[in-house]
Write a protein that holds these residues in place. Structure first.
Motif, PDB file in Angstrom:
ATOM      1  N   THR A  62     -85.102 111.683   5.492  1.00 38.81           N
ATOM      2  CA  THR A  62     -85.445 113.084   5.220  1.00 38.81           C
ATOM      3  C   THR A  62     -85.000 113.487   3.820  1.00 38.81           C
ATOM      4  OG1 THR A  62     -85.298 113.647   7.567  1.00 38.81           O
ATOM      5  CG2 THR A  62     -85.129 115.472   6.001  1.00 38.81           C
ATOM      6  N   PHE A  63     -83.776 113.123   3.455  1.00 43.08           N
ATOM      7  CA  PHE A  63     -83.271 113.436   2.116  1.00 43.08           C
ATOM      8  C   PHE A  63     -84.149 112.797   1.040  1.00 43.08           C
ATOM      9  CE2 PHE A  63     -80.189 112.412  -1.376  1.00 43.08           C
ATOM     10  CZ  PHE A  63     -80.046 113.709  -1.834  1.00 43.08           C
ATOM     11  N   TYR A  64     -84.463 111.542   1.217  1.00 46.00           N
ATOM     12  CA  TYR A  64     -85.334 110.828   0.277  1.00 46.00           C
ATOM     13  C   TYR A  64     -86.669 111.562   0.149  1.00 46.00           C
ATOM     14  CZ  TYR A  64     -87.934 106.911  -1.794  1.00 46.00           C
ATOM     15  OH  TYR A  64     -88.703 106.121  -2.612  1.00 46.00           O
ATOM     16  N   PHE A  65     -87.268 111.884   1.302  1.00 45.74           N
ATOM     17  CA  PHE A  65     -88.583 112.527   1.297  1.00 45.74           C
ATOM     18  C   PHE A  65     -88.528 113.896   0.622  1.00 45.74           C
ATOM     19  CE2 PHE A  65     -91.804 115.261   3.246  1.00 45.74           C
ATOM     20  CZ  PHE A  65     -92.946 114.544   2.918  1.00 45.74           C
ATOM     21  N   TRP A  66     -87.502 114.686   0.926  1.00 48.21           N
ATOM     22  CA  TRP A  66     -87.398 116.015   0.326  1.00 48.21           C
ATOM     23  C   TRP A  66     -87.174 115.943  -1.180  1.00 48.21           C
ATOM     24  CZ3 TRP A  66     -83.903 119.219   4.180  1.00 48.21           C
ATOM     25  CH2 TRP A  66     -84.628 119.452   5.349  1.00 48.21           C
ATOM     26  N   CYS A  67     -86.524 114.891  -1.661  1.00 50.06           N
ATOM     27  CA  CYS A  67     -86.270 114.747  -3.105  1.00 50.06           C
ATOM     28  C   CYS A  67     -87.424 114.083  -3.841  1.00 50.06           C
ATOM     29  CB  CYS A  67     -84.990 113.943  -3.336  1.00 50.06           C
ATOM     30  SG  CYS A  67     -83.494 114.800  -2.863  1.00 50.06           S
ATOM     31  N   ILE A  68     -87.975 113.030  -3.276  1.00 53.91           N
ATOM     32  CA  ILE A  68     -88.979 112.216  -3.954  1.00 53.91           C
ATOM     33  C   ILE A  68     -90.405 112.614  -3.588  1.00 53.91           C
ATOM     34  CG2 ILE A  68     -89.769 109.802  -4.311  1.00 53.91           C
ATOM     35  CD1 ILE A  68     -87.011 110.346  -5.446  1.00 53.91           C
ATOM     36  N   HIS A  69     -90.569 113.271  -2.455  1.00 63.19           N
ATOM     37  CA  HIS A  69     -91.874 113.700  -1.936  1.00 63.19           C
ATOM     38  C   HIS A  69     -92.769 112.529  -1.556  1.00 63.19           C
ATOM     39  CE1 HIS A  69     -90.836 117.780  -3.027  1.00 63.19           C
ATOM     40  NE2 HIS A  69     -90.486 117.333  -4.219  1.00 63.19           N
ATOM     41  N   SER A  70     -92.135 111.480  -1.076  1.00 59.27           N
ATOM     42  CA  SER A  70     -92.876 110.356  -0.512  1.00 59.27           C
ATOM     43  C   SER A  70     -92.002 109.674   0.535  1.00 59.27           C
ATOM     44  CB  SER A  70     -93.303 109.357  -1.588  1.00 59.27           C
ATOM     45  OG  SER A  70     -92.195 108.638  -2.059  1.00 59.27           O
ATOM     46  N   ILE A  71     -92.629 108.948   1.415  1.00 61.74           N
ATOM     47  CA  ILE A  71     -91.910 108.230   2.459  1.00 61.74           C
ATOM     48  C   ILE A  71     -91.474 106.883   1.889  1.00 61.74           C
ATOM     49  CG2 ILE A  71     -92.137 107.159   4.737  1.00 61.74           C
ATOM     50  CD1 ILE A  71     -94.191 109.383   5.362  1.00 61.74           C
ATOM     51  N   PRO A  72     -90.201 106.506   2.095  1.00 61.45           N
ATOM     52  CA  PRO A  72     -89.754 105.204   1.558  1.00 61.45           C
ATOM     53  C   PRO A  72     -90.517 104.061   2.225  1.00 61.45           C
ATOM     54  CG  PRO A  72     -88.074 106.178   2.983  1.00 61.45           C
ATOM     55  CD  PRO A  72     -89.154 107.188   2.835  1.00 61.45           C
ATOM     56  N   LYS A  73     -90.918 103.102   1.428  1.00 64.03           N
ATOM     57  CA  LYS A  73     -91.678 101.964   1.952  1.00 64.03           C
ATOM     58  C   LYS A  73     -90.771 100.925   2.600  1.00 64.03           C
ATOM     59  CE  LYS A  73     -95.690 102.875  -0.705  1.00 64.03           C
ATOM     60  NZ  LYS A  73     -95.511 104.271  -0.497  1.00 64.03           N
ATOM     61  N   ASP A  74     -89.524 100.869   2.138  1.00 63.94           N
ATOM     62  CA  ASP A  74     -88.549  99.960   2.776  1.00 63.94           C
ATOM     63  C   ASP A  74     -87.145 100.510   2.552  1.00 63.94           C
ATOM     64  OD1 ASP A  74     -86.969  98.603   0.765  1.00 63.94           O
ATOM     65  OD2 ASP A  74     -88.233  96.859   0.798  1.00 63.94           O
ATOM     66  N   PRO A  75     -86.188 100.100   3.391  1.00 63.11           N
ATOM     67  CA  PRO A  75     -84.834 100.652   3.293  1.00 63.11           C
ATOM     68  C   PRO A  75     -84.196 100.488   1.911  1.00 63.11           C
ATOM     69  CG  PRO A  75     -85.068  99.417   5.324  1.00 63.11           C
ATOM     70  CD  PRO A  75     -86.311  99.180   4.509  1.00 63.11           C
ATOM     71  N   GLY A  76     -84.605  99.469   1.172  1.00 65.75           N
ATOM     72  CA  GLY A  76     -84.080  99.259  -0.168  1.00 65.75           C
ATOM     73  C   GLY A  76     -84.395 100.408  -1.105  1.00 65.75           C
ATOM     74  N   ASP A  77     -85.528 101.093  -0.872  1.00 60.90           N
ATOM     75  CA  ASP A  77     -85.883 102.249  -1.694  1.00 60.90           C
ATOM     76  C   ASP A  77     -84.824 103.349  -1.568  1.00 60.90           C
ATOM     77  OD1 ASP A  77     -88.231 100.924  -2.335  1.00 60.90           O
ATOM     78  OD2 ASP A  77     -89.480 102.104  -0.976  1.00 60.90           O
ATOM     79  N   ILE A  78     -84.344 103.557  -0.349  1.00 60.77           N
ATOM     80  CA  ILE A  78     -83.324 104.577  -0.118  1.00 60.77           C
ATOM     81  C   ILE A  78     -82.023 104.183  -0.804  1.00 60.77           C
ATOM     82  CG2 ILE A  78     -81.930 105.748   1.629  1.00 60.77           C
ATOM     83  CD1 ILE A  78     -84.354 105.445   3.523  1.00 60.77           C
ATOM     84  N   LEU A  80     -81.591 102.245  -3.444  1.00 60.50           N
ATOM     85  CA  LEU A  80     -81.746 102.406  -4.897  1.00 60.50           C
ATOM     86  C   LEU A  80     -81.676 103.876  -5.300  1.00 60.50           C
ATOM     87  CD1 LEU A  80     -84.590  99.821  -5.622  1.00 60.50           C
ATOM     88  CD2 LEU A  80     -82.174  99.645  -6.269  1.00 60.50           C
ATOM     89  N   PHE A  81     -82.316 104.715  -4.511  1.00 54.76           N
ATOM     90  CA  PHE A  81     -82.306 106.151  -4.792  1.00 54.76           C
ATOM     91  C   PHE A  81     -80.872 106.695  -4.716  1.00 54.76           C
ATOM     92  CE2 PHE A  81     -82.513 110.477  -2.905  1.00 54.76           C
ATOM     93  CZ  PHE A  81     -82.939 111.136  -4.037  1.00 54.76           C
ATOM     94  N   LEU A  85     -78.150 108.299  -7.772  1.00 54.45           N
ATOM     95  CA  LEU A  85     -77.452 109.580  -7.749  1.00 54.45           C
ATOM     96  C   LEU A  85     -75.977 109.423  -8.086  1.00 54.45           C
ATOM     97  CD1 LEU A  85     -78.995 111.217  -4.561  1.00 54.45           C
ATOM     98  CD2 LEU A  85     -79.625 111.604  -6.956  1.00 54.45           C
ATOM     99  N   ARG A  86     -75.430 108.237  -7.820  1.00 48.60           N
ATOM    100  CA  ARG A  86     -74.016 107.982  -8.129  1.00 48.60           C
ATOM    101  C   ARG A  86     -73.841 107.466  -9.539  1.00 48.60           C
ATOM    102  NH1 ARG A  86     -71.866 104.610  -3.056  1.00 48.60           N
ATOM    103  NH2 ARG A  86     -73.131 103.084  -4.116  1.00 48.60           N
ATOM    104  N   GLY A  87     -74.927 107.240 -10.248  1.00 46.48           N
ATOM    105  CA  GLY A  87     -74.832 106.789 -11.621  1.00 46.48           C
ATOM    106  C   GLY A  87     -74.637 105.301 -11.782  1.00 46.48           C
ATOM    107  N   ARG A  88     -74.984 104.548 -10.751  1.00 50.69           N
ATOM    108  CA  ARG A  88     -74.842 103.076 -10.847  1.00 50.69           C
ATOM    109  C   ARG A  88     -76.035 102.463 -11.500  1.00 50.69           C
ATOM    110  NH1 ARG A  88     -72.091 100.910  -5.321  1.00 50.69           N
ATOM    111  NH2 ARG A  88     -70.151 101.942  -5.657  1.00 50.69           N
TER     112      ARG A  88
END
Length: 88
Positions: A62-78, A80-81, A85-88
């Motif tokens: 939900t957080f990913y979708f509300w920020c990026i406006h798309s559904i993550p295609k795989d858990p790795g997308d979340i 990375l996102f 945000l942590r600056g890594r």
């Protein structure tokens, strides 16, 4: 440990204002509450429940979708996102 919602929000806003991602920081609490409220409604009105790990994943999606406006295609997308945000 905060004693009520007002204290949580005050701490959250204080810490979020120090972040480089203020707008996204504000969305996190809404995602948590939305996810918990949704699960509560399913349990109360539909007699359904899901495991805690899936509830946590639903919150992250939900957080990913509300920020990026798309559904993550795989858990790795979340992952990375969140790392971005942590600056890594």
């Amino acid at each position: 440990m905060p004693r009520n919602i007002a204290v949580v929000l005050a701490c959250w806003n204080r810490d979020g204002n120090q972040s480089g991602h203020k707008e996204r920081w504000k969305i996190v609490l809404a995602c948590i509450w939305w996810t918990i409220w949704s699960e509560r409604n399913q349990r109360c009105f539909e007699n359904k429940s899901i495991p805690f790990q899936i509830i946590k994943m639903n919150c992250l999606v939900t957080f990913y979708f509300w920020c990026i406006h798309s559904i993550p295609k795989d858990p790795g997308d979340i992952t990375l996102f969140l790392d971005s945000l942590r600056g890594r």
